[in-house]
Design an enzyme around this catalytic site. Structure first.
Site, PDB file in Angstrom:
ATOM      1  N   ILE A  16     -35.334 -48.879 -41.257  1.00  0.00           N
ATOM      2  CA  ILE A  16     -36.479 -48.599 -41.451  1.00  0.00           C
ATOM      3  C   ILE A  16     -37.672 -48.463 -40.652  1.00  0.00           C
ATOM      4  O   ILE A  16     -38.866 -47.900 -40.831  1.00  0.00           O
ATOM      5  CB  ILE A  16     -37.266 -49.456 -42.648  1.00  0.00           C
ATOM      6  CG1 ILE A  16     -37.274 -50.590 -42.477  1.00  0.00           C
ATOM      7  CG2 ILE A  16     -36.493 -49.072 -44.316  1.00  0.00           C
ATOM      8  CD1 ILE A  16     -38.040 -51.632 -43.519  1.00  0.00           C
ATOM      9  N   GLY A  18     -38.526 -49.380 -36.154  1.00  0.00           N
ATOM     10  CA  GLY A  18     -38.052 -50.148 -34.718  1.00  0.00           C
ATOM     11  C   GLY A  18     -39.083 -49.990 -33.619  1.00  0.00           C
ATOM     12  O   GLY A  18     -40.139 -49.342 -33.737  1.00  0.00           O
ATOM     13  N   GLY A  19     -39.001 -50.956 -32.675  1.00  0.00           N
ATOM     14  CA  GLY A  19     -40.008 -51.089 -31.500  1.00  0.00           C
ATOM     15  C   GLY A  19     -39.333 -51.060 -30.457  1.00  0.00           C
ATOM     16  O   GLY A  19     -37.901 -51.116 -30.162  1.00  0.00           O
ATOM     17  N   MET A  21     -38.612 -54.209 -28.808  1.00  0.00           N
ATOM     18  CA  MET A  21     -38.127 -55.217 -28.786  1.00  0.00           C
ATOM     19  C   MET A  21     -36.988 -55.497 -29.983  1.00  0.00           C
ATOM     20  O   MET A  21     -36.058 -56.253 -29.863  1.00  0.00           O
ATOM     21  CB  MET A  21     -39.133 -56.467 -28.708  1.00  0.00           C
ATOM     22  CG  MET A  21     -40.036 -56.544 -27.691  1.00  0.00           C
ATOM     23  SD  MET A  21     -41.116 -57.885 -27.855  1.00  0.00           S
ATOM     24  CE  MET A  21     -41.992 -57.431 -29.198  1.00  0.00           C
ATOM     25  N   ALA A  22     -37.192 -54.812 -31.138  1.00  0.00           N
ATOM     26  CA  ALA A  22     -36.387 -55.276 -32.323  1.00  0.00           C
ATOM     27  C   ALA A  22     -36.236 -53.983 -33.111  1.00  0.00           C
ATOM     28  O   ALA A  22     -37.145 -52.843 -33.110  1.00  0.00           O
ATOM     29  CB  ALA A  22     -37.091 -56.258 -33.106  1.00  0.00           C
ATOM     30  N   VAL A  24     -35.814 -52.685 -37.247  1.00  0.00           N
ATOM     31  CA  VAL A  24     -36.200 -53.524 -38.601  1.00  0.00           C
ATOM     32  C   VAL A  24     -35.258 -52.625 -39.619  1.00  0.00           C
ATOM     33  O   VAL A  24     -35.381 -51.521 -39.489  1.00  0.00           O
ATOM     34  CB  VAL A  24     -37.789 -53.062 -38.869  1.00  0.00           C
ATOM     35  CG1 VAL A  24     -37.947 -53.994 -40.309  1.00  0.00           C
ATOM     36  CG2 VAL A  24     -38.618 -53.986 -37.763  1.00  0.00           C
ATOM     37  N   LYS A  39     -35.433 -58.199 -39.056  1.00  0.00           N
ATOM     38  CA  LYS A  39     -35.530 -57.642 -37.968  1.00  0.00           C
ATOM     39  C   LYS A  39     -34.658 -58.182 -36.887  1.00  0.00           C
ATOM     40  O   LYS A  39     -34.411 -59.461 -36.742  1.00  0.00           O
ATOM     41  CB  LYS A  39     -37.137 -58.046 -37.359  1.00  0.00           C
ATOM     42  CG  LYS A  39     -37.609 -57.965 -36.070  1.00  0.00           C
ATOM     43  CD  LYS A  39     -38.841 -58.052 -35.543  1.00  0.00           C
ATOM     44  CE  LYS A  39     -39.788 -57.079 -36.220  1.00  0.00           C
ATOM     45  NZ  LYS A  39     -41.443 -57.042 -35.951  1.00  0.00           N
ATOM     46  N   ASP A 133     -51.090 -58.490 -30.962  1.00  0.00           N
ATOM     47  CA  ASP A 133     -50.551 -57.202 -30.801  1.00  0.00           C
ATOM     48  C   ASP A 133     -51.231 -56.521 -32.199  1.00  0.00           C
ATOM     49  O   ASP A 133     -50.099 -56.002 -33.083  1.00  0.00           O
ATOM     50  CB  ASP A 133     -48.909 -57.297 -30.892  1.00  0.00           C
ATOM     51  CG  ASP A 133     -48.472 -55.935 -30.520  1.00  0.00           C
ATOM     52  OD1 ASP A 133     -49.445 -55.225 -30.037  1.00  0.00           O
ATOM     53  OD2 ASP A 133     -47.386 -55.719 -30.864  1.00  0.00           O
TER      54      ASP A 133
END
Length: 738
Positions: A16, A18-19, A21-22, A24, A39, A133
Site C-alpha cells: 500500500i 513505501g518510502g 527506508m521501508a 508498507v 512496515k 518528519d
C-alpha cells in the site's frame, strides 16, 4: 512479500505504500482476525547494526504512545533478515493525496486537521518523542475524518547510510526546519515549524520554498523568507496567517514554546473577534542571527597589536660611546651608517601596516571563490533535470509504461497488482509522485488492477437450496443476484439439480447472477381408472405412464360380480389421485367365481293385474354376489316368464322378490343345497285376478301341458292356494305391509 506470513501471524495481502527506508503492506492478523499495516525495512538497511538497534528502540518508544490521533504500534519483530513494525491500519487517504486533489483547502478544514496533528504532537512531546518528519505523506485521514499521525520515531533512526536516499531526503526537505537543515539537534519547535509548512501548503496549495536541488531548498529554509500566505490566498484570515508566520520563524526561540500553546491558538483562531486581528510583527524580522553572511577577521591584526607602536629600535649599549667618539674625531661618517637600518624612510613605514592584511584578505577571497566554484561545478554535475510526472491513472499498464518512459522516468518493478471491484483488469488505478516534478530517471510506482476478485464456483449438486444460498453469501454474492428455478425431477424436493455458472468456473461474486435449479420432486399426474379393463390393457396403460406393478405381478381374487380377467381394484392410488412416475401400483384381477359356486336359473311367471291391461314388473334378488340386487323393471300386457340368474355357494341362500305395479307380490328363497339337489321347483307363478277354465285369464299351463288325471283337485287346490296367497299378498300390499 505478498502471501508471506511474518512471525507466523501476519499474512501479507498487498503493498500500500513505501518510502526511502521501508515498504508498507496491508496484512491480516490471523490471531486477532483484523487488518493491520506492516512496515518492512528495505534490504539495504538490514546489515547496519546501529540503524537496526536505533530502529527498534525508537519503534518501541513510539509504541508507548496512546492517542486517538496517533497511529498505534502493535508489534515489532524480526524474521530472518526481515525487520518489521506492525501498526494500526487506516482505511482512507494521506494528506498529500488530498492536497494534490483539491488544494487549497477550506480554512475550517485545514485548521481542523492542524488541530488534530498538533494534539498528537503535544502527546508525543510530553512522552519525550520528537517526530522530526512531519509532512503530508505521514498524515492519514480516515474515512470518518479522523486524523492519524504515523511514522513516530522512525525519522530519528536515520543514519549516515540514509543521507543519499532520495526517498527520505527529497521527500522531506520541503518540510525541514532550519535547525534540521543545519544538522543540529532538533527539538519540539522543529516539529512545529514542519507543521507550519503543512498548514501553509493546505491553505495555499503551494510549498513555501522551491529549488533545483534538495540542498538549495535547505539553504532557503536557512536564509530566505517565504511569500506570505495571504499574498497567495487572500481568503486566509489574518489570525490563521499569524499562526503560520510564528510557527515558521527561523529562530526557534521566536516560535511557539510548545505544541499545546500552538493548539490553543488554533482552537481560537476562527473566532469572529480574532479573524481580523493585527498582523504579527517581530522585533528582528531580518533574523540576522540565522546564518547571515559575516566578514572574517584579519589574521594579521593580532600580530600587529603585539609589535611596538614606533619604528625605532633600541640602541646598542656601545652606540653612545661610538657616537661621541665620532663627533670628536670623524664627524659626519658614523651617523649616516647608523641611520639606514634603524630609521626607515617615510615610504617604507606605511608598507608594513597594510600589505599583510591585504594579502590575507585576498587569499581568503580566492579560497572562497574556489570553494564556491567547486561547489557549483559539483552541483552542476550532480544536478539532474526535473521533469513533470505524467498522470497515468486510467491507462493500461503498457500505455502507462510508455508514457512514463517517454517522459524520461522509470517504472518501479514489480508494479503493485491488486483486485479492484471498480477497475477493469490491467488498468492503472494509482501511481506515486503524481502531479509533481521529479528528477529525470526517477522511479514511479504503479498500482495495476487485477479486476474484481474472482472466485471459483463451488458444486452445489445434491445440496439443499438453503445451504447453497448460505455458501454463495459467504463468497460475497448479494442475495438479490441469486435466482431460483424449480423443476420436476426424481431427486428430493428442495435439492439443487443444476447451477449456472457451472461448478469450477471463475466468477465475480459482486456482479454475476447465479441461477440455482431446484427439484420440485417427481412430476405428478392423475391416476387413471383401470377397473373394468382386462389385465393386458391395464399393464399397457401403466407402462405408458411410467408406472410399475408391485413386484411386476398382479393379485388374482375370485369375484361373483367382475368377469374373469378384469381389474377389480387398484392400490394405493385410487382413480383421480396424484401419482408420480415410477410409482408402484398393485392390481387385483378377477379370477371369476369360486370353483364351488353354481349358477341357478330362477323362473318368474307373471301376468298383468287385469285382463287386457298393462302392468309393471320389478324384480330384486339377493345371492352370493350381494344383497338387494336390482334385476330390473319390465312392462307386460300378457303373461310373461322372466329368468333370474342366481349364483350360489355352499351355506348361502338366494332370494327373489317380485313387485307388480309397485305392489309386493312374492318373495321366494332357495338354498345352495336345494339348487344342487333339484328339490326347489325353481319357478314362481304370479297370476292375475280372474280365472277361466281353471287357469287365470290369458294364462296357459307351462309348456302347454294339461293337468293329469287325479291331479286336478290337487292342482286346482294348489292354484287356489297360490291364488289365495296372491290375494292375501295383494291385500297385505294394499295395506302397506309386504
Amino acid at each position: 512479500m505478498i502471501g508471506q506470513d511474518l512471525g507466523g501471524r501476519y499474512e501479507i495481502i498487498s503493498r500500500i505504500g513505501g518510502g526511502g527506508m521501508a515498504l508498507v503492506y496491508k496484512a491480516h492478523d490471523i490471531l486477532l482476525n483484523r487488518r493491520v499495516a506492516v512496515k518492512v525495512l528495505r534490504s539495504q538497511f538490514v546489515h547496519d547494526e546501529e540503524f537496526i538497534r536505533r530502529f527498534r528502540r525508537e519503534a518501541q518508544s513510539a509504541a508507548s504512545l496512546s492517542h486517538p490521533n496517533v497511529v498505534s504500534i502493535y508489534d515489532v519483530g524480526q524474521q530472518d533478515d526481515i525487520h518489521y513494525i506492525v501498526m494500526e491500519y487506516i482505511e482512507g487517504h494521506n494528506l498529500n493525496e488530498i492536497i494534490q486533489e483539491r488544494a487549497p483547502l477550506q480554512t475550517e478544514e485545514a485548521v481542523r486537521i492542524a488541530q488534530q496533528i498538533c494534539d498528537a504532537l503535544e502527546h508525543a512531546h510530553q512522552n519525550q518523542i520528537i517526530h522530526r518528519d512531519i509532512k503530508p505523506h505521514n498524515i492519514l485521514i480516515g474515512k470518518n475524518g479522523r486524523v492519524k499521525v504515523t511514522d513516530f520515531g522512525i525519522a530519528r533512526a536515520v543514519t549516515s547510510a540514509t543521507i543519499t536516499q532520495a526517498g527520505s531526503v527529497v521527500g522531506s526537505v520541503h518540510y525541514f526546519s532550519p535547525e534540521h537543515a543545519k544538522g543540529v539537534s532538533a527539538g519540539e519547535q522543529s516539529d512545529l515549524y514542519s507543521l507550519g509548512v503543512v498548514l501553509y501548503q493546505m491553505l495555499t496549495g503551494e510549498l513555501p520554498f522551491h529549488g533545483e536541488s534538495p540542498i538549495s531548498v535547505a539553504l532557503k529554509h536557512l536564509q530566505e523568507t517565504f511569500v506570505e500566505p495571504r499574498v497567495v490566498n487572500p481568503h486566509i484570515p489574518q489570525s490563521v496567517e499569524n499562526i503560520i508566520l510564528r510557527s515558521m520563524r527561523k529562530n526557534p526561540g521566536e516560535r511557539y514554546t510548545s505544541a499545546g500553546e500552538m493548539l490553543r491558538d488554533l482552537e481560537t483562531c476562527l473566532q469572529p473577534d480574532r479573524l481580523n486581528e493585527p498582523k504579527l510583527v517581530f522585533d528582528n524580522d531580518a533574523e540576522a542571527d540565522m546564518d547571515e553572511t559575516r566578514i572574517m577577521p584579519a589574521i594579521g591584526g593580532a600580530l600587529r597589536d603585539s609589535q611596538p607602536s614606533s619604528g625605532a629600535r633600541p640602541t646598542p649599549a656601545g652606540a653612545g660611546a661610538a657616537g661621541a667618539a665620532g663627533a670628536t674625531g670623524t664627524a659626519g661618517a658614523a651617523p649616516v651608517q647608523d641611520e639606514e637600518p634603524d630609521e626607515p624612510s617615510a615610504a617604507a613605514q606605511p608598507k608594513k601596516k597594510w600589505v599583510r592584511p591585504v594579502v590575507t584578505v585576498s587569499v581568503t577571497l580566492v579560497i572562497i571563490a574556489l570553494v564556491f566554484w567547486g561547489v557549483r561545478t559539483v552541483l552542476a554535475i550532480l544536478d539532474v533535470p526535473e521533469v513533470e510526472v505524467p498522470y497515468v491513472v486510467g491507462q493500461t499498464e503498457d500505455e502507462a509504461r510508455k508514457m512514463l518512459q517517454d517522459a524520461g522516468l522509470r517504472v518501479e518493478e514489480p508494479p503493485v497488482k491488486e483486485h479492484r471491484d471498480d477497475v477493469e483488469n490491467g488498468i492503472v488505478f494509482d501511481q506515486s509522485k503524481s502531479n509533481m516534478r521529479v528528477k529525470e530517471g526517477a522511479l514511479i510506482q504503479l498500482w495495476v488492477s487485477l479486476g474484481p476478485r474472482m472466485e471459483e464456483m463451488p458444486s452445489f449438486a445434491e445440496s439443499s437450496y438453503g445451504d447453497a444460498v448460505e455458501a454463495l453469501r459467504a463468497l460475497g454474492v448479494p442475495e438479490a443476484n441469486i435466482k431460483k428455478q424449480e423443476e420436476h425431477s426424481d431427486t428430493d424436493p428442495g435439492t439443487v439439480i443444476n447451477q449456472s455458472p457451472a461448478a469450477g468456473e471463475q466468477f465475480d461474486p459482486k456482479k454475476t447472477n447465479v441461477t440455482l435449479t431446484v427439484s420440485k420432486g417427481p412430476a405428478t399426474f392423475k391416476m387413471p381408472d383401470l377397473r373394468g379393463k382386462n389385465e393386458e390393457q391395464a399393464r399397457s396403460q401403466l407402462q405408458a405412464l411410467g408406472l410399475r406393478l408391485t413386484g411386476d405381478e398382479v393379485v388374482y381374487e375370485p369375484s361373483f360380480t367382475v368377469p374373469k380377467g378384469e381389474v377389480m381394484e387398484q392400490y394405493p392410488y385410487a382413480p383421480g389421485a396424484e401419482v408420480t412416475k415410477n410409482a408402484e401400483v398393485t392390481l387385483t384381477v378377477s379370477s371369476g367365481p369360486p370353483k364351488d359356486a353354481i349358477e341357478y336359473t330362477y323362473n318368474v311367471v307373471i301376468s298383468p293385474a287385469e285382463v287386457g291391461g298393462t302392468s309393471e314388473v320389478h324384480i330384486v334378488y339377493s345371492d352370493a354376489r350381494g344383497e338387494n340386487i336390482d334385476w330390473g323393471t319390465k312392462k307386460i300386457n300378457n303373461t310373461k316368464t322372466f329368468q333370474v340368474k342366481l349364483v350360489l355357494v355352499p351355506n348361502t341362500e338366494a332370494t327373489v322378490t317380485i313387485e307388480r305395479d309397485g305392489v309386493f307380490m312374492d318373495s321366494s328363497s332357495i338354498t345352495y343345497d336345494e339348487a344342487v339337489s333339484g328339490e326347489h321347483p325353481g319357478t314362481v307363478f304370479i297370476p292375475g285376478f280372474e280365472m277361466s277354465n281353471g287357469f287365470f285369464q290369458d294364462e296357459t299351463p307351462p309348456d302347454g301341458e294339461q293337468p293329469e288325471n287325479g291331479e286336478t283337485d290337487d292342482g286346482e287346490r294348489g292354484r287356489d292356494e297360490d291364488r289365495g296367497r296372491g290375494k292375501r299378498d295383494n291385500r297385505d300390499g294394499e295395506n302397506g305391509e309386504p
